[in-house]
Design an enzyme around this catalytic site. Structure first.
Site, mmCIF file in Angstrom:
data_model
loop_
_atom_site.group_PDB
_atom_site.id
_atom_site.type_symbol
_atom_site.label_atom_id
_atom_site.label_comp_id
_atom_site.label_asym_id
_atom_site.label_seq_id
_atom_site.Cartn_x
_atom_site.Cartn_y
_atom_site.Cartn_z
ATOM 1 N N ASP A 77 0.874 -1.170 0.000
ATOM 2 C CA ASP A 77 0.000 0.000 0.000
ATOM 3 C C ASP A 77 0.914 1.222 0.000
ATOM 4 O O ASP A 77 2.095 1.164 0.374
ATOM 5 C CB ASP A 77 -0.913 -0.011 1.217
ATOM 6 C CG ASP A 77 -2.193 0.775 0.977
ATOM 7 O OD1 ASP A 77 -2.222 1.597 0.043
ATOM 8 O OD2 ASP A 77 -3.165 0.573 1.713
ATOM 9 N N GLU A 111 -17.947 9.627 4.765
ATOM 10 C CA GLU A 111 -17.392 8.282 4.994
ATOM 11 C C GLU A 111 -16.440 7.948 3.848
ATOM 12 O O GLU A 111 -16.768 8.125 2.679
ATOM 13 C CB GLU A 111 -18.495 7.227 5.115
ATOM 14 C CG GLU A 111 -19.389 7.082 3.906
ATOM 15 C CD GLU A 111 -20.284 5.847 3.971
ATOM 16 O OE1 GLU A 111 -20.069 4.972 4.818
ATOM 17 O OE2 GLU A 111 -21.211 5.769 3.144
#
Length: 864
Positions: free
Chosen positions: A260, A608
Site C-alpha cells: 500500500d 465516509e
C-alpha cells in the site's frame, strides 16, 4: 469418453502446454533483462513509478491503477455501483462481467498510448482492486469498498471479479488484479499507518484470510497488496510468515506483492519496527514485498551496501515484476490479442447496459408495509433529501468519470413525468457538512433553472467563450476530461452567472469544493461573487473556501462563480449550508400538493471514506462514531411523516445506517448504496415496479454502536452475523421482494459423509407470487458445537430469476473446506459429528427455507 470429448481434452492439454511454455518464456525474458541491469536501475524499477531504461528498451511504467467499480481516475469510464452495492447483488457472474468491462476499458486506454511506450499513473494494466478486507465493523468508512462482512460471500465475488479483470488466458492476461489489503485491515482510519491489529490464530484463519486464499488459489490473482497495519506486532509488508510462507509456499502464489502506498516507509516512520528506511526496505524485500508504492525502496542501494539486503533479493523481486510486464505485453513485441480494443469500448452501450443491470441488482428492499411499493400510477411525488440529486452519491470513491450519470431526481422525472415530481433538498447530509446548492436555489437571468455557464479555452476569460450553456447545478466531476467538446482537459476557465434564491431568511454558508489532485504542485483557482462583491477568492490553497452570510429574506442575489482550471484538479461543486428552518419550510410547501413522499437520505463520500479530513458529530476522519441517521436528516423524515402522506425512504450510503425511526414510521425502505452512473434510472424503475428488487444485505445492520465491541478490537466475538448474539435491525442476507418464494424437497447426496468427502445438497425453489423476480438462495451450515463455533456460516449462494409459478432445482456442492471449522490454534479441520444445512432466502430463522441434517465420520486436517 466420446471422440468429441477426447478432442476437447486434447486441445485443453495442448493449450495448457502452450500456456506453460509462454509463461516460461516470459520468465526467461525477464531473467535475461534483469541480468543486464545495474544496481541503480534495479532499485528504480522496484518503485511504482518505474522510469525508462532506454539502453535496454524498457519504457517507463507506473504500476498504480485503480478499478474498484470502474476504470478509475483516468477520464471517462463506465461507473458501476460501489463495491458494497455490487456485493448486495449476490451475483458472482455479474461481478465477473463487471471485472471484464473494467479491464476492457483499461486496455482501451492502455492501447491509446501503445505497448512499448511510457504509461503514467492510471494508464497501466496493473489494477489495484478488489478490496476484499472483511467489513467487520460498520464504523469503518472504507467498508463501502468491500464485498461485506462474510468470508464466503467476499471470496466468491472476489474470485469472479479477479477472473473478469484478468480474462481466461493466464499466459496473457487482459490486466492483472490486485486483491487488497493483506491482511486484517479494516480501520480505524485515523492512525492506520501505525495501527497494530491484534488477531488470534482462530480469527485469522476463520475470518481474515479465506477471501485472500480464494483469490489466489481459485482466482489466480497475479498480484496482492500488503497493508499499512501491523499484525500482532509485525508490519504486514515485512511479514515473512504471511507473505513468503502462507502466501507463496502454502497457497502457491506465483505473482508479485505490492505495498500500500508508503506502507514500506511506515515500517520505520510509524511502526518503529526498524530504525531507518534502509533497514525497513530490506525487511520488506526479504519478507516478499516486491514493489514499493512510494520511494522507500530508493534506500535499497544503501541496504545492499550495508549488507542488510542481498542484491539477489532485488533480482528475485524484479523477476516477478518483469515476468508480469511481459505476460501483459506491456513491453511490446509479439502478438497482442487485445490490440483491437479501442476507445469505442469505453462506456460502450454494452457497458452502460451492464451498469444499469448492476444498479438494478444492487437494490435491497428492506420494508414494504401494505405493499406500498410499487407506486401506483398517477401519483404526484415529492422528492426530498440531501442524496436525491448529487453526483458524488452516485460515483462514490475510487471512481472514473461518468459521461451521463442519472441522479434519483432525474430518474424519477424521466419515469414518472417532470410535471408529477416536485423537489426540495430539505437538509444537509450532516451538521456542518456543505452540500451542493440545489437547482431550486439557482436561476439564470432569463429565469431558467440553474446558472448560465460561459466556457473559455484559456484561463483568463479572454475573447469569446468557446461554449455557453445552462447548468442545472454546479456539481461536476471533470477528472482528466474536458467539460465540453473543443476544450482542453488541462486548460480552461468557466464563469457561471445568475441568481441565488435562498428559501428563507437566516445564516448561510456558501462554499466552493474543488476535488484536489493529491500529488500535484499547482491547483485550480476559484472566485465567488455575490451581489457584485467577492465572498470567496482562492488561488488554489483551499484556505478560504467557505463564506458565512446572513440573508434577511428570500430576495434573490446576483451570483457569479469563476473556475480557472490549470492543474489536474478533478471537478468543482458550488455548495451551501442553509438554515434548517428555511429548508424545512420549503419541504412543507413541496409536500402540500404531493400524494406521496420519497426521501433520499443516508451518507455521502464527503463523510465516509478513506482518511478524510472531517470532524463533525458522528464522524471521525472518514469513519463513523454513530450508526444513526444524522440528526438533520432524522428531523427531515419526521417533518415529512407529519404531513400524513405515505413516506418511502431510499437509503444511499456505503455502510449500514441504523434506520430505527424509519423502520417504525416509514411505509417502505429501499437500500440503494452508491449505485453508479445509472443509479437514478434503476431506483425509479424499482419504485415504479418495472423491475423487482432482489438484492440482499452483505452486512448486518445493527441498531446502535452499543451493540458492537470496541472499534479498534479485531476480535470477531460479537461481530458479524456469525458471532453477534443480539437482534439486528436487519440481518445479513436480508431482503424483500414484490413476489414471494417457497422451498421444498431438500435432498443430500449422502446422509453420512466421510471426513474429506464432498456433499451435494439440493432443494426445490418456486416463485409462489404473481410477479417475476429474483431470489438469492443462500445455504448455511451449522457445525457441531465448540467454543469457537459460529452461530452458522454461509457456504453457498445463487441468484435465481423465476417467472410467476416457475420452479427450479437449486444445487450446492460442499467441499471439505466448506464444511470445515477452525480450532483455537488456527488449524482448519473437518470435525466428526452432526451437521445441519439450511437452504432459503436468508439466514435460518429470518427467511423461508428448508433444512436437512447429515453426519460426518472421522476427522480431517486441511492444508492452510
Amino acid at each position: 469418453m466420446t471422440t468429441a470429448a477426447a478432442r476437447t481434452a486434447l486441445f485443453a492439454l495442448l493449450l495448457a502446454a502452450v500456456g506453460v511454455a509462454q509463461a516460461q518464456d516470459a520468465s526467461a525474458r525477464a531473467k535475461a533483462l534483469v541480468a543486464q541491469m545495474t544496481l541503480t536501475e534495479k532499485v528504480a524499477q522496484l518503485q511504482n513509478d518505474a522510469p525508462a531504461i532506454p539502453r535496454l528498451g524498457v519504457p517507463a511504467y507506473d504500476w498504480w491503477n485503480e478499478g474498484l467499480h470502474g476504470d478509475a481516475r483516468n477520464g471517462h469510464a463506465t461507473v458501476f455501483p460501489q463495491a458494497i452495492g455490487l456485493a448486495a447483488s449476490w451475483d458472482a457472474p455479474l461481478l465477473e462481467a463487471v471485472g471484464t468491462a473494467i479491464s476492457v476499458e483499461a486496455r482501451a486506454k492502455f492501447n491509446a498510448v501503445g505497448a512499448g511506450h511510457a504509461h503514467a499513473r492510471y494508464q497501466g494494466l496493473t489494477i489495484w482492486s478488489p478490496n476484499i478486507n472483511i467489513d467487520r465493523d460498520p464504523r469503518w468508512g472504507r467498508g463501502q469498498e468491500t464485498y461485506g462482512e462474510d468470508p464466503t460471500l467476499t471470496g466468491r465475488l472476489a474470485v469472479a471479479f479477479v477472473r473478469g479483470i484478468q480474462g481466461d488466458d493466464p499466459r496473457h492476461p487482459r490486466a492483472i488484479a490486485t486483491p487488497k489489503h493483506f491482511v486484517a485491515h479494516s480501520g480505524p482510519e485515523p492512525g492506520r499507518d501505525s495501527f497494530d491489529a491484534k488477531v488470534t490464530p482462530h480469527d485469522l484463519e476463520d475470518s481474515y484470510l479465506p477471501a485472500f486464499r480464494a483469490t489466489v488459489v481459485e482466482g489466480g490473482a497475479g498480484s496482492l497488496m500488503c497493508s499499512y497495519n501491523a499484525l500482532n506486532g509485525v508490519p504486514m509488508c515485512a511479514n515473512a510468515a504471511l507473505l513468503n510462507t502462507r502466501l507463496r509456499k502454502d497457497w502457491g502464489f506465483k505473482g508479485y506483492v505490492v505495498s500500500d502506498c508508503d506502507a514500506v516507509g511506515d515500517i520505520a516512520a510509524f511502526h518503529h519496527y526498524k530504525p531507518d528506511d534502509a533497514q525497513a526496505a530490506a525487511a520488506a524485500l526479504r519478507a516478499g514485498t516486491d514493489l514499493d508504492c512510494g520511494h522507500t525502496y530508493a534506500s535499497l542501494a544503501k541496504s545492499v551496501q550495508q549488507g542488510v539486503a542481498a542484491e539477489s533479493a532485488l533480482d528475485t523481486a524484479l523477476l516477478r515484476l518483469f515476468t508480469a510486464r511481459y505476460r501483459l505485453g506491456e513491453l511490446g513485441g509479439g502478438d497482442d490479442p487485445y490490440a483491437h480494443i479501442g476507445a469505442s469500448e469505453i462506456d460502450s452501450p454494452v457497458h452502460r447496459a451492464l451498469a444499469l443491470r448492476a444498479a438494478q441488482e444492487s437494490l435491497v428492499l428492506l420494508k414494504n408495509a401494505q405493499d406500498m411499493l410499487p407506486l401506483r400510477p398517477g401519483l404526484r411525488l415529492a422528492v426530498i433529501g440531501p442524496d436525491a440529486d448529487t453526483l458524488e452519491t452516485l460515483e462514490a470513491n475510487y471512481h472514473g468519470t461518468a459521461r451521463a450519470s442519472v441522479t434519483p431526481l432525474q430518474g424519477l422525472r424521466t419515469r414518472f413525468g417532470a410535471d408529477r415530481v416536485s423537489y426540495a433538498q430539505g437538509a444537509p447530509v450532516a451538521a456542518g457538512v456543505p452540500i451542493p446548492v440545489p437547482e431550486t436555489a439557482l436561476r439564470t437571468a432569463s429565469g431558467a433553472v440553474g446558472l448560465s455557464g460561459a466556457y473559455y479555452a484559456d484561463t483568463d476569460f479572454r475573447g469569446t467563450p468557446q461554449l455557453t450553456r445552462t447548468d442545472r447545478v454546479i456539481d461536476f466531476d471533470w477528472d482528466r476530461v474536458a467539460p465540453a467538446a473543443g476544450l482542453d482537459a488541462g486548460h480552461y476557465a468557466v464563469r457561471w452567472s445568475g441568481e441565488l434564491l435562498p428559501p428563507g431568511s437566516g445564516d448561510y454558508v456558501l462554499a466552493v469544493h474543488v476535488d484536489r489532485c493529491f500529488d500535484c504542485e499547482a491547483h485550480d483557482a476559484v472566485r465567488l461573487y455575490l451581489d457584485g462583491k467577492p465572498v470567496l477568492v482562492d488561488a488554489g490553497d483551499d484556505k478560504n473556501m467557505q463564506a458565512k452570510l446572513h440573508f434577511a429574506d428570500a430576495r434573490p442575489h446576483a451570483l457569479r462563480l469563476e473556475l480557472l482550471h490549470r492543474s489536474r484538479d478533478q471537478g468543482v461543486r458550488l455548495q451551501w449550508l442553509a438554515p434548517a428552518a428555511a429548508q424545512l419550510a420549503e419541504v412543507d410547501r413541496t409536500l402540500r400538493a404531493a400524494d406521496a413522499v420519497i426521501a433520499f437520505v443516508g451518507l455521502s463520500p464527503d463523510v465516509e471514506g478513506e482518511a478524510l479530513k472531517i470532524d463533525v458529530p458522528g464522524f471521525d476522519g472518514g469513519d463513523r462514531t454513530d450508526l444513526a441517521l444524522p440528526a438533520p436528516q432524522r428531523a427531515l423524515l419526521e417533518r415529512a411523516a407529519a404531513s400524513g402522506k405515505p413516506l418511502i425512504v431510499v437509503l444511499m450510503s456505503g455502510g449500514a445506517v441504523a434506520l430505527d425511526w424509519a423502520q417504525q414510521h416509514a411505509d417502505a425502505i429501499l437500500a440503494a448504496w452508491y449505485p453508479g452512473q445509472a443509479g437514478g434510472t434503476a431506483i425509479a424503475q424499482a419504485l415504479a415496479g418495472d423491475i423487482n428488487p432482489g438484492g440482499r444485505l452483505p452486512v448486518t445492520f445493527y441498531r446502535s454502536v452499543h451493540d458492537l465491541p470496541p472499534f479498534a478490537s479485531y476480535a470477531m466475538v460479537g461481530r458479524t452475523y456469525r458471532y453477534f448474539r443480539g437482534t439486528p435491525l436487519y440481518p445479513f442476507g436480508y431482503g424483500l421482494s414484490y413476489t414471494h418464494f417457497a422451498y421444498a424437497a431438500p435432498t443430500l447426496s449422502a446422509s453420512a459423509l466421510k471426513a474429506g468427502g464432498t456433499l451435494q445438497v439440493s432443494a426445490e425453489l418456486r416463485n409462489a407470487g404473481s410477479r417475476a423476480g429474483d431470489e438469492v438462495v443462500q445455504a448455511y451450515l451449522n457445525v457441531p458445537p465448540s467454543p469457537q463455533a459460529p452461530r452458522h456460516v454461509l457456504v453457498g449462494f445463487q441468484r435465481v430469476h423465476l417467472a410467476p409459478g416457475e420452479s427450479r432445482r437449486v444445487d450446492f456442492i460442499l467441499s471439505a473446506r466448506d464444511v470445515s471449522s477452525v480450532d483455537a490454534a488456527g488449524t482448519r479441520v473437518v470435525e466428526p459429528g452432526r451437521y445441519r444445512v439450511f437452504i432459503g432466502g436468508g439466514q435460518p430463522g429470518d427467511a423461508a427455507g428448508v433444512a436437512i441434517p447429515f453426519t460426518i465420520d472421522g476427522r480431517g486436517v486441511l492444508a492452510p
